[in-house]
Every structure is written in structure tokens, then in C-alpha cells.
Enzyme design. Structure first.
Site, PDB file in Angstrom:
ATOM      1  N   TYR A   1      13.676  -6.821 -22.052  1.00 27.79           N
ATOM      2  CA  TYR A   1      13.545  -5.889 -20.926  1.00 27.79           C
ATOM      3  C   TYR A   1      12.099  -5.383 -20.822  1.00 27.79           C
ATOM      4  O   TYR A   1      11.480  -5.443 -19.755  1.00 27.79           O
ATOM      5  CB  TYR A   1      14.526  -4.731 -21.146  1.00 27.79           C
ATOM      6  CG  TYR A   1      14.402  -3.574 -20.194  1.00 27.79           C
ATOM      7  CD1 TYR A   1      14.772  -3.685 -18.855  1.00 27.79           C
ATOM      8  CD2 TYR A   1      13.940  -2.332 -20.637  1.00 27.79           C
ATOM      9  CE1 TYR A   1      14.674  -2.593 -17.987  1.00 27.79           C
ATOM     10  CE2 TYR A   1      13.849  -1.250 -19.789  1.00 27.79           C
ATOM     11  CZ  TYR A   1      14.219  -1.383 -18.461  1.00 27.79           C
ATOM     12  OH  TYR A   1      14.119  -0.306 -17.619  1.00 27.79           O
TER      13      TYR A   1
ATOM     14  N   ILE B   1      24.335  -6.862  -6.421  1.00 29.17           N
ATOM     15  CA  ILE B   1      25.058  -8.104  -6.704  1.00 29.17           C
ATOM     16  C   ILE B   1      26.573  -7.880  -6.653  1.00 29.17           C
ATOM     17  O   ILE B   1      27.343  -8.816  -6.500  1.00 29.17           O
ATOM     18  CB  ILE B   1      24.624  -8.678  -8.075  1.00 29.17           C
ATOM     19  CG1 ILE B   1      25.050 -10.128  -8.223  1.00 29.17           C
ATOM     20  CG2 ILE B   1      25.121  -7.823  -9.228  1.00 29.17           C
ATOM     21  CD1 ILE B   1      24.449 -10.828  -9.418  1.00 29.17           C
TER      22      ILE B   1
ATOM     23  N   ILE C   1      16.059   8.356 -17.696  1.00 30.51           N
ATOM     24  CA  ILE C   1      16.439   9.198 -16.554  1.00 30.51           C
ATOM     25  C   ILE C   1      17.844   9.757 -16.787  1.00 30.51           C
ATOM     26  O   ILE C   1      18.779   9.010 -17.101  1.00 30.51           O
ATOM     27  CB  ILE C   1      16.400   8.403 -15.239  1.00 30.51           C
ATOM     28  CG1 ILE C   1      15.018   7.738 -15.045  1.00 30.51           C
ATOM     29  CG2 ILE C   1      16.750   9.305 -14.064  1.00 30.51           C
ATOM     30  CD1 ILE C   1      13.853   8.680 -14.924  1.00 30.51           C
TER      31      ILE C   1
END
Ligand code: NAD
Ligand code: SER
Length: 316
Positions: A138, A34, A168
Site C-alpha cells: 500500500y 466497484i 482518519i
């Protein structure tokens, strides 16, 4: 083969685009996001995942046959604007699924998360199939996305593949507003300032994974023969589990003067609703998943890569 990566400027996209381009060639991998940023290397296209017409145009113009759909708003940032998070994470993904079927995209990757777990999910060695009552929008959007993945595979034969990534941790791209972000930031602060203030309590244990393992898992899943994929929701996946104090102790082995203190904020509650460790036996069985990095190996590697030697000789 032409591949579209959505949300490509993010922490994972930065690494994944690099890896896919090494494998398939630069021009075959279209990065999109975006926003345009310093790391938006060509071929790069602006794409708001809520712009359905634009998704269609890109797939048609670039003859896309695989999509890695990374665009999302993460757990902590998502709580600031729940409706927008639901819209981007779930409705954006539904567009990808529907357009993929209509336009003949052959394979879709959907990154799910440990945030699908909740208070009633067993916390230790969480099995593949367990109660899922996520506490964040989420997590709600990701478990709904997982179910839609399964539905599109069952109903339309779409080859959707998905991993429930743990937190991560990488050193060359910044995380985008999640609850596990501390485990990246701590390395930068350790090297730059010699200290870190953690937004989680010292004993908050979470499943984590080093970026190279996450990238390898993604590639191995996406290249596995279809008949090996027995789960179309999200495969449980893990590399290691640790607490902030255990990570700090590991960093101290390399930087003895490193200090940490703790000021838990709203992310503590989110972290406490997630699992502490994951049973990823199904991934190991179906497509031979095997992590390579534990906490010690990851810490050593990150500090080397970020320039521990520079730190020792006076800072970055
Ligand atoms: P990130 O926040 O770093 O990147 C997400 C990207 O999506 C950003 O570049 C952002 O600009 C883009 N984006 C946001 N809204 C968009 C929109 N409307 N249209 C197009 N792009 C938009 O996240 P990440 O860590 O790189 O995660 C990538 C994917 O992996 C996400 O789906 C996330 O849920 C999943 N995941 C990440 C982790 C992790 O620890 N990083 C763990 C589990 C799952
Ligand atoms: N690392 C992610 C987050 O904290 C988990 O999906 O939001």
C-alpha cells in the site's frame, strides 16, 4: 462543473460525496465504486478502476472536469494480496492520470498517506521531505502514485493535488481495512460493549485526524489558487497524534466503566514502520491549513454523535 468520485462507498468517500453535493449540487457529483451498497445514492455508477474503457466512457458521457480518486486497497488488507493491491492502487491511478490529460479533466485529487513512511523516515515531526522506504505494498503504491502526480504536473501541466492523510477517524462510515481502523472501532465497542480489544500495543503512537478536519483540508487544498500549491506529491498533514492507551483514557472520561485490553497482530509491525507525528508546516504556509480538533474535542464529539446518552440509558 461535473465531479467524479472513485471509491465513493468507502470511509472517506461517504463523507466527501455528501460534502461535494452540498457545495455543487447533487447532480454535479457522480459517485462511483466497484460495488453498489446501501450508501450508493444517485447519481451513482459502477466503476472498477481497472476498467480503462469504462473510465473514458464516464468522463465523456458526464463531461467530468474534476476527479477525486479515492479507490484503493488499504494497508492491512493490501498485504493479503500484494499484486492486486499494486494493480488497483498504482495502475488504477495511472489510468486516471493519463485519461485526465487526454480528455481534458482539469483537476485531480489523489489521497496519499502516512504509509509512505518507513523505518528510515524520522519518526517524530516527520518533515515533508524525508527518506521514504515503505514496508507495505500500500505504502509503495502510494509513494509511486505521488511521484507520478508530480510527473504529470511537470510534464503535462495536469493540476494534481494530494494530501498525505494520517489515520482518519469518523463516526458515520466504517474504515476499510487499514492499520488505524482501531481508532474508529473502539468508539462503537465502547458504546455497545463497554470494552475493546485493540490490535495494536498500548503505546503505539500514530498521527490521526478527525473526519471534519480531513474534509476541510481536502476542500481547502482543492480550492486553493494554483500558484499557492508548491507541492504536487502529497502534502504532509496532521491533526493530532495519540496512542491506543491515550485514546482509551479519553473515552474513560465519558464512560468510566470502559475497559481495554491488547492483542497485537500483524498490524503492529505496520504501525511501527510509520511516523508518530507529522510536520505539516508547508500546508500551513501554502494554503493556511489549521486543524480544529484535538483528541479531547474529537472524542467528545464522536461520543455525542454516536449516542452517549443512549448508552447511559441502556445501550444503543
Ligand atoms: P475504503 O477502503 O473505506 O474505501 C475504498 C473504496 O475503494 C471502497 O469503497 C472500495 O469498494 C473501493 N475500491 C476498491 N477497489 C476498487 C476498484 N478496483 N475499483 C473501484 N473502486 C474500488 O478507504 P478510505 O478510507 O475511504 O480511503 C479512501 C482513500 O483515502 C484511499 O485512497 C486511501 O488510500 C486514502 N487514505 C485513507 C486513509 C484513512 O485513514 N481512511 C488514510 C490515508 C489515505
Ligand atoms: N488509515 C490508513 C491505513 O491504516 C492509512 O493510509 O491503511
Amino acid at each position: 462543473m461535473a465531479i467524479l468520485v472513485t471509491g465513493a462507498n468507502g470511509q472517506i468517500g461517504t463523507n466527501l460525496v455528501r460534502l461535494l453535493r452540498e457545495k455543487y449540487g447533487r447532480d454535479q457529483v457522480i459517485a462511483s465504486d466497484i460495488i453498489r451498497s446501501d450508501i450508493s445514492t444517485p447519481p451513482f455508477l459502477m466503476l472498477d478502476i481497472l476498467n480503462v474503457q469504462r473510465i473514458r466512457e464516464i468522463i465523456e458521457d458526464r463531461e467530468i472536469d474534476q476527479i477525486y480518486h479515492l479507490a484503493a486497497i488499504l494497508s492491512a488488507n493490501g498485504e493479503w494480496n500484494p499484486m492486486k493491491t499494486w494493480n488497483v492502487n498504482l495502475n488504477g491511478y495511472l489510468s486516471i492520470l493519463q485519461i485526465s490529460v487526454e480528455m481534458g479533466v482539469k483537476r485531480v485529487f489523489f489521497p496519499s498517506t502516512i504509509a509512505v513512511h518507513g523505518k528510515s523516515t524520522p519518526k517524530v515531526n516527520t518533515p515533508q521531505y524525508a527518506p521514504m522506504d515503505p514496508s507495505t505494498v500500500y505504502g509503495m503504491s502510494k509513494i509511486a502514485g505521488e511521484n507520478w502526480s508530480h510527473y504529470y504536473h511537470q510534464r503535462y501541466g495536469l493540476d494534481v493535488r494530494s494530501l498525505r492523510y494520517p489515520g482518519i477517524i469518523g463516526y458515520d462510515s466504517m474504515p476499510g481495512g487499514g492499520t488505524t481502523d482501531y481508532a474508529v472501532d473502539i468508539f462503537y465497542q465502547a458504546l455497545e460493549k463497554g470494552r475493546y480489544t485493540c490490535f495494536l500495543k498500548p503505546d503505539t503512537r500514530l498521527p490521526m485526524m478527525y473526519m471534519p478536519d480531513a474534509m476541510r483540508a481536502t476542500m481547502e487544498l482543492m480550492h486553493a489558487p494554483s500558484d499557492k500549491i508548491t507541492i504536487r506529491q502529497g502534502y504532509n498533514l496532521t491533526g493530532m497524534s495519540f496512542t491506543p492507551e491515550e485514546l482509551a483514557a479519553e473515552i474513560k472520561k465519558h464512560i468510566p466503566s470502559f475497559e481495554i485490553d491488547y492483542h497485537p497482530d500483524f498490524r503492529q509491525k505496520i504501525a511501527e514502520s510509520w511516523s508518530e507525528s507529522i510536520d505539516d508546516a508547508q500546508a500551513r504556509q501554502d494554503w493556511d491549513w489549521q486543524p480544529q480538533f484535538d483528541l479531547a474535542a474529537m472524542t467528545r464529539d464522536i461520543l455525542e454523535e454516536l449516542g452517549e446518552s443512549k448508552f447511559k440509558s441502556g445501550g444503543r
